[in-house]
Design a protein around this motif. Sequence first.
Motif, PDB file in Angstrom:
ATOM      1  N   VAL A 211      27.115   3.452  30.038  1.00  0.00           N
ATOM      2  CA  VAL A 211      27.215   2.028  29.684  1.00  0.00           C
ATOM      3  C   VAL A 211      27.760   1.235  30.873  1.00  0.00           C
ATOM      4  O   VAL A 211      27.251   0.160  31.215  1.00  0.00           O
ATOM      5  CB  VAL A 211      28.104   1.842  28.444  1.00  0.00           C
ATOM      6  CG1 VAL A 211      28.416   0.359  28.216  1.00  0.00           C
ATOM      7  CG2 VAL A 211      27.435   2.434  27.207  1.00  0.00           C
ATOM      8  N   SER A 212      28.790   1.772  31.522  1.00  0.00           N
ATOM      9  CA  SER A 212      29.404   1.075  32.655  1.00  0.00           C
ATOM     10  C   SER A 212      28.457   0.974  33.846  1.00  0.00           C
ATOM     11  O   SER A 212      28.481  -0.018  34.584  1.00  0.00           O
ATOM     12  CB  SER A 212      30.684   1.801  33.088  1.00  0.00           C
ATOM     13  OG  SER A 212      31.626   1.833  32.029  1.00  0.00           O
TER      14      SER A 212
ATOM     15  N   THR B   9      24.638   9.236  18.063  1.00  0.00           N
ATOM     16  CA  THR B   9      25.446   8.143  17.547  1.00  0.00           C
ATOM     17  C   THR B   9      25.839   7.152  18.639  1.00  0.00           C
ATOM     18  O   THR B   9      26.187   6.005  18.347  1.00  0.00           O
ATOM     19  CB  THR B   9      26.722   8.688  16.883  1.00  0.00           C
ATOM     20  OG1 THR B   9      27.414   9.533  17.823  1.00  0.00           O
ATOM     21  CG2 THR B   9      26.390   9.497  15.640  1.00  0.00           C
ATOM     22  N   GLN B  10      25.786   7.577  19.898  1.00  0.00           N
ATOM     23  CA  GLN B  10      26.152   6.702  21.010  1.00  0.00           C
ATOM     24  C   GLN B  10      24.938   6.017  21.630  1.00  0.00           C
ATOM     25  O   GLN B  10      25.093   5.147  22.487  1.00  0.00           O
ATOM     26  CB  GLN B  10      26.866   7.524  22.086  1.00  0.00           C
ATOM     27  CG  GLN B  10      28.152   8.176  21.600  1.00  0.00           C
ATOM     28  CD  GLN B  10      28.682   9.215  22.567  1.00  0.00           C
ATOM     29  OE1 GLN B  10      27.905   9.949  23.168  1.00  0.00           O
ATOM     30  NE2 GLN B  10      29.983   9.273  22.726  1.00  0.00           N
ATOM     31  N   GLU B  11      23.750   6.398  21.200  1.00  0.00           N
ATOM     32  CA  GLU B  11      22.526   5.878  21.803  1.00  0.00           C
ATOM     33  C   GLU B  11      22.396   4.358  21.715  1.00  0.00           C
ATOM     34  O   GLU B  11      22.013   3.716  22.713  1.00  0.00           O
ATOM     35  CB  GLU B  11      21.307   6.553  21.166  1.00  0.00           C
ATOM     36  CG  GLU B  11      19.995   6.140  21.798  1.00  0.00           C
ATOM     37  CD  GLU B  11      18.795   6.830  21.151  1.00  0.00           C
ATOM     38  OE1 GLU B  11      17.711   6.221  21.147  1.00  0.00           O
ATOM     39  OE2 GLU B  11      18.941   7.974  20.659  1.00  0.00           O
ATOM     40  N   PRO B  12      22.710   3.712  20.578  1.00  0.00           N
ATOM     41  CA  PRO B  12      22.541   2.256  20.523  1.00  0.00           C
ATOM     42  C   PRO B  12      23.333   1.507  21.589  1.00  0.00           C
ATOM     43  O   PRO B  12      22.822   0.564  22.193  1.00  0.00           O
ATOM     44  CB  PRO B  12      23.030   1.908  19.109  1.00  0.00           C
ATOM     45  CG  PRO B  12      22.785   3.149  18.315  1.00  0.00           C
ATOM     46  CD  PRO B  12      23.077   4.273  19.253  1.00  0.00           C
ATOM     47  N   ALA B  13      24.574   1.932  21.853  1.00  0.00           N
ATOM     48  CA  ALA B  13      25.388   1.248  22.855  1.00  0.00           C
ATOM     49  C   ALA B  13      24.802   1.417  24.249  1.00  0.00           C
ATOM     50  O   ALA B  13      24.780   0.469  25.053  1.00  0.00           O
ATOM     51  CB  ALA B  13      26.821   1.782  22.816  1.00  0.00           C
ATOM     52  N   VAL B  14      24.295   2.612  24.554  1.00  0.00           N
ATOM     53  CA  VAL B  14      23.706   2.864  25.866  1.00  0.00           C
ATOM     54  C   VAL B  14      22.415   2.061  26.025  1.00  0.00           C
ATOM     55  O   VAL B  14      22.189   1.420  27.062  1.00  0.00           O
ATOM     56  CB  VAL B  14      23.441   4.369  26.060  1.00  0.00           C
ATOM     57  CG1 VAL B  14      22.683   4.621  27.360  1.00  0.00           C
ATOM     58  CG2 VAL B  14      24.759   5.139  26.067  1.00  0.00           C
ATOM     59  N   ARG B  15      21.585   2.056  25.018  1.00  0.00           N
ATOM     60  CA  ARG B  15      20.326   1.324  25.107  1.00  0.00           C
ATOM     61  C   ARG B  15      20.560  -0.180  25.225  1.00  0.00           C
ATOM     62  O   ARG B  15      19.846  -0.872  25.962  1.00  0.00           O
ATOM     63  CB  ARG B  15      19.442   1.646  23.901  1.00  0.00           C
ATOM     64  CG  ARG B  15      18.844   3.043  23.967  1.00  0.00           C
ATOM     65  CD  ARG B  15      18.085   3.419  22.718  1.00  0.00           C
ATOM     66  NE  ARG B  15      16.982   2.514  22.414  1.00  0.00           N
ATOM     67  CZ  ARG B  15      16.105   2.706  21.426  1.00  0.00           C
ATOM     68  NH1 ARG B  15      16.209   3.798  20.672  1.00  0.00           N
ATOM     69  NH2 ARG B  15      15.136   1.854  21.215  1.00  0.00           N
ATOM     70  N   GLN B  16      21.559  -0.684  24.520  1.00  0.00           N
ATOM     71  CA  GLN B  16      21.866  -2.113  24.604  1.00  0.00           C
ATOM     72  C   GLN B  16      22.309  -2.489  26.015  1.00  0.00           C
ATOM     73  O   GLN B  16      21.882  -3.516  26.562  1.00  0.00           O
ATOM     74  CB  GLN B  16      22.952  -2.469  23.589  1.00  0.00           C
ATOM     75  CG  GLN B  16      23.244  -3.967  23.510  1.00  0.00           C
ATOM     76  CD  GLN B  16      24.262  -4.291  22.447  1.00  0.00           C
ATOM     77  OE1 GLN B  16      25.254  -3.592  22.300  1.00  0.00           O
ATOM     78  NE2 GLN B  16      24.013  -5.346  21.691  1.00  0.00           N
ATOM     79  N   ALA B  17      23.155  -1.655  26.610  1.00  0.00           N
ATOM     80  CA  ALA B  17      23.618  -1.928  27.980  1.00  0.00           C
ATOM     81  C   ALA B  17      22.444  -1.889  28.954  1.00  0.00           C
ATOM     82  O   ALA B  17      22.354  -2.702  29.880  1.00  0.00           O
ATOM     83  CB  ALA B  17      24.675  -0.912  28.377  1.00  0.00           C
TER      84      ALA B  17
ATOM     85  N   ALA C 112      20.360  -4.831  31.421  1.00  0.00           N
ATOM     86  CA  ALA C 112      20.115  -4.596  32.846  1.00  0.00           C
ATOM     87  C   ALA C 112      18.634  -4.624  33.192  1.00  0.00           C
ATOM     88  O   ALA C 112      18.251  -4.245  34.302  1.00  0.00           O
ATOM     89  CB  ALA C 112      20.727  -3.259  33.262  1.00  0.00           C
ATOM     90  N   GLY C 113      17.794  -5.052  32.254  1.00  0.00           N
ATOM     91  CA  GLY C 113      16.368  -5.175  32.530  1.00  0.00           C
ATOM     92  C   GLY C 113      15.582  -3.904  32.337  1.00  0.00           C
ATOM     93  O   GLY C 113      14.493  -3.748  32.905  1.00  0.00           O
ATOM     94  N   LEU C 114      16.106  -2.982  31.512  1.00  0.00           N
ATOM     95  CA  LEU C 114      15.452  -1.694  31.291  1.00  0.00           C
ATOM     96  C   LEU C 114      14.970  -1.597  29.849  1.00  0.00           C
ATOM     97  O   LEU C 114      15.691  -1.970  28.919  1.00  0.00           O
ATOM     98  CB  LEU C 114      16.421  -0.550  31.594  1.00  0.00           C
ATOM     99  CG  LEU C 114      16.920  -0.504  33.043  1.00  0.00           C
ATOM    100  CD1 LEU C 114      18.274   0.161  33.130  1.00  0.00           C
ATOM    101  CD2 LEU C 114      15.919   0.219  33.921  1.00  0.00           C
ATOM    102  N   ARG C 115      13.752  -1.085  29.671  1.00  0.00           N
ATOM    103  CA  ARG C 115      13.214  -0.933  28.323  1.00  0.00           C
ATOM    104  C   ARG C 115      12.920   0.534  28.062  1.00  0.00           C
ATOM    105  O   ARG C 115      12.612   1.301  28.973  1.00  0.00           O
ATOM    106  CB  ARG C 115      11.940  -1.761  28.141  1.00  0.00           C
ATOM    107  CG  ARG C 115      10.833  -1.402  29.106  1.00  0.00           C
ATOM    108  CD  ARG C 115       9.590  -2.241  28.868  1.00  0.00           C
ATOM    109  NE  ARG C 115       8.533  -1.947  29.817  1.00  0.00           N
ATOM    110  CZ  ARG C 115       7.702  -0.925  29.735  1.00  0.00           C
ATOM    111  NH1 ARG C 115       7.807  -0.069  28.724  1.00  0.00           N
ATOM    112  NH2 ARG C 115       6.767  -0.728  30.638  1.00  0.00           N
TER     113      ARG C 115
END
Length: 304
Positions: free
Chosen positions: A241-242, A265-273, A277-280
């Motif tokens: 995320v950072s 369970t941590q995937e949504p936070a990583v994908r949102q970050a 940053a312009g990544l899909r």
Amino acid sequence: MSWKITAFADRATIEHALIAHEDALDWDPEIVISGCEVAEDKPDDWRLDAWLDHKPRKADTNALAALFSGKAPSFHVEELPETDWLVSSQQDLEPIRAGIFHVHTPDHPAIEEPGMVDFTIPASQAFGTGQHATTAGCLAMLTHMKRQGVIVRNCADIGTGTGLLAFAALALWPRTIATASDIDAVCPAVVESNAKLNGITMGEGNGELVMTVAAGMDHPLLHARGPYDLIMANILAGPLVSLAPDFGPALVPGGHLVLAGLLETQEPAVRQACQRAGLRLAARMVNGDWSILWLRKRRNWSAI
């Protein structure tokens, strides 16, 4: 001598503690923790282990207890004999097959099978012998990307550990320029030794690998050798995320990012970050409880 503290609880409780550990900015780096199920036939019974190089103090057990919401489970403390527990735990690991890759320690023979790439990765003080679900998942994802027609001319493996993912990229894209980095100062010697063992050339040219010690993407060498067609990072959800704001600018338009080390369970936070940053998302895999993500940089994205 070293010491271990163990706590037993249900899966949700231990996973919550592991996530809290990742989010603890003031965590003592001398306390190393991990969590896993007690047995395959008891998937909801988990354990949390913490290793220390000194006899646990009240402050140490208080720090562990603070990871649990509500009342913490009881802790079992034991003194361990002098040994390298990381190496010892990896010595009897069975070979794995992931994508086109067969990865094994020197205790097991190589295979000669058409279409398979064989890597020998000794047990070491660095992470990434291939047996962990995140590393195996990355090998499978890289194979999938190659089969989808992805072309890589310049790649970076951030948090490389043993160098395995960088080796895999070189096997899939033999002319790529490869860069590997890790925050752990023990890794360059490990990567160079593994490279020699597996016929990987260390150097700055096409089909060669350069290794450096760096925290995340913040290093002159990583800046100088970018931007990259492919960045791989098999670390932890918090650092991912950072680092997401740094991954975007380090990729060419349309470039690829492979992320692992995060629980589902941590995937949504990583994908949102990453989205910020312009990544899909291009594709995802799940290996056990772990998510492996393939993301692509939007071609028209630019930092504001």
